[in-house]
Scaffold this motif. Structure first.
Motif, PDB file in Angstrom:
ATOM      1  N   PHE A 179       0.827  -1.203   0.000  1.00  0.00           N
ATOM      2  CA  PHE A 179       0.000   0.000   0.000  1.00  0.00           C
ATOM      3  C   PHE A 179       0.864   1.257   0.000  1.00  0.00           C
ATOM      4  O   PHE A 179       1.891   1.316   0.673  1.00  0.00           O
ATOM      5  CB  PHE A 179      -0.890   0.056   1.248  1.00  0.00           C
ATOM      6  N   GLN A 191       3.454   2.304  -7.736  1.00  0.00           N
ATOM      7  CA  GLN A 191       2.496   1.324  -8.237  1.00  0.00           C
ATOM      8  C   GLN A 191       3.021   0.637  -9.491  1.00  0.00           C
ATOM      9  O   GLN A 191       2.875  -0.573  -9.661  1.00  0.00           O
ATOM     10  CB  GLN A 191       1.157   1.998  -8.545  1.00  0.00           C
ATOM     11  N   LEU A 198      -1.350  -0.904  -3.894  1.00  0.00           N
ATOM     12  CA  LEU A 198      -2.615  -0.193  -3.963  1.00  0.00           C
ATOM     13  C   LEU A 198      -2.466   1.226  -3.418  1.00  0.00           C
ATOM     14  O   LEU A 198      -1.687   1.476  -2.495  1.00  0.00           O
ATOM     15  CB  LEU A 198      -3.687  -0.930  -3.169  1.00  0.00           C
ATOM     16  N   ASP A 212      -7.340   3.352  -5.161  1.00  0.00           N
ATOM     17  CA  ASP A 212      -7.960   2.033  -5.040  1.00  0.00           C
ATOM     18  C   ASP A 212      -8.908   1.953  -3.852  1.00  0.00           C
ATOM     19  O   ASP A 212      -9.829   1.135  -3.843  1.00  0.00           O
ATOM     20  CB  ASP A 212      -6.871   0.963  -4.898  1.00  0.00           C
ATOM     21  N   ARG A 213      -8.678   2.799  -2.846  1.00  0.00           N
ATOM     22  CA  ARG A 213      -9.503   2.733  -1.647  1.00  0.00           C
ATOM     23  C   ARG A 213      -9.486   4.075  -0.934  1.00  0.00           C
ATOM     24  O   ARG A 213      -8.451   4.743  -0.875  1.00  0.00           O
ATOM     25  CB  ARG A 213      -8.987   1.633  -0.722  1.00  0.00           C
TER      26      ARG A 213
END
Length: 234
Positions: A52, A70, A76, A89-90
């Protein structure tokens, strides 16, 4: 827990590498574009898999290294809830926990410097405060929908209520300071000590600071997770 505090001299930004030694899985908080090769080399040397890249907020003083990392690792991209970054992504909501082996990273919504900002409480004893709280200071509140009253509430009601011994790791430092504690900042931070909410707002609104030098390129690039080509095409 493996914990490393890394520094970018140009923007005075701290990046944090956090990893679970058992699984060799890692995350980076607030990576800087100009330090991607440094960070990637360190990951390789420590035999870590980057899972992450986590942002405290949409930065105005540097471009994030997330997109390049990335491309190199397949990690992510994670940003705070409501952050204007559709590429992520989140989006982490207040109170959500990101786990990585034995590591827990809890999002604490701390808006005020910008209107979407998270601090991250790591394993209950480290708090990554981003630009909400510095060592003996705090982030500015005069752009990106910042609000001094909101920042005061975030710091005094959410950060200053954490356990006294919690280690404070800020997003920036301009004076050679690297770590503090919640107790120290509650007791000695001149932005908050002895100031009520109204006097804090008056103080912050009177600062009259110049805009960050890279603001016009950094903000649009960071809204694209560090994809400079996408930002310039907008």
């Amino acid at each position: 827990m493996l914990f490393r505090q890394l520094y970018d001299r140009e923007s005075s930004t701290f990046t944090y590498l956090i990893a679970d030694p058992g699984s060799h899985r890692a995350l980076l908080v607030d990576p800087v574009l100009g330090q991607v090769e440094r960070d990637f080399k360190l990951l390789q040397e420590l035999n870590l898999t980057l899972c992450f890249c986590v942002e405290t907020h949409i930065h105005a003083d540097h471009i994030t290294g997330t997109h390049q990392l990335q491309s190199k690792t397949g990690c992510l991209s994670i940003v705070p809830a409501q952050a204007p970054a559709a590429c992520a992504d989140r989006h982490l909501e207040d109170g959500e926990v990101l786990t990585l082996g034995d590591i827990s990273l809890k999002a604490i919504a701390t808006p005020g410097h910008t209107d979407s900002h998270n601090a991250y409480w790591v394993n209950g004893d480290h708090i990554l405060t981003g630009d909400a709280l510095f060592i003996r200071g705090c982030g500015r509140t005069d752009f990106q929908s910042g609000d001094a009253g909101t920042l005061y509430d975030s710091v005094t009601q959410k950060l200053f209520t954490l356990p006294d011994a919690t280690l404070v790791y800020p997003g920036h430092d301009y004076h050679g300071l690297t770590v503090s504690t919640i107790q120290e900042e509650r007791q000695w931070n001149p932005r908050f000590k002895g100031r009520g909410r109204n006097t804090f707002i008056e103080f912050m609104n009177a600062l009259d600071l110049p805009d960050p030098q890279k603001m016009m390129e950094a903000v649009p690039a960071n809204e694209c997770c560090g994809r400079v080509d996408s930002a310039t095409a907008r």
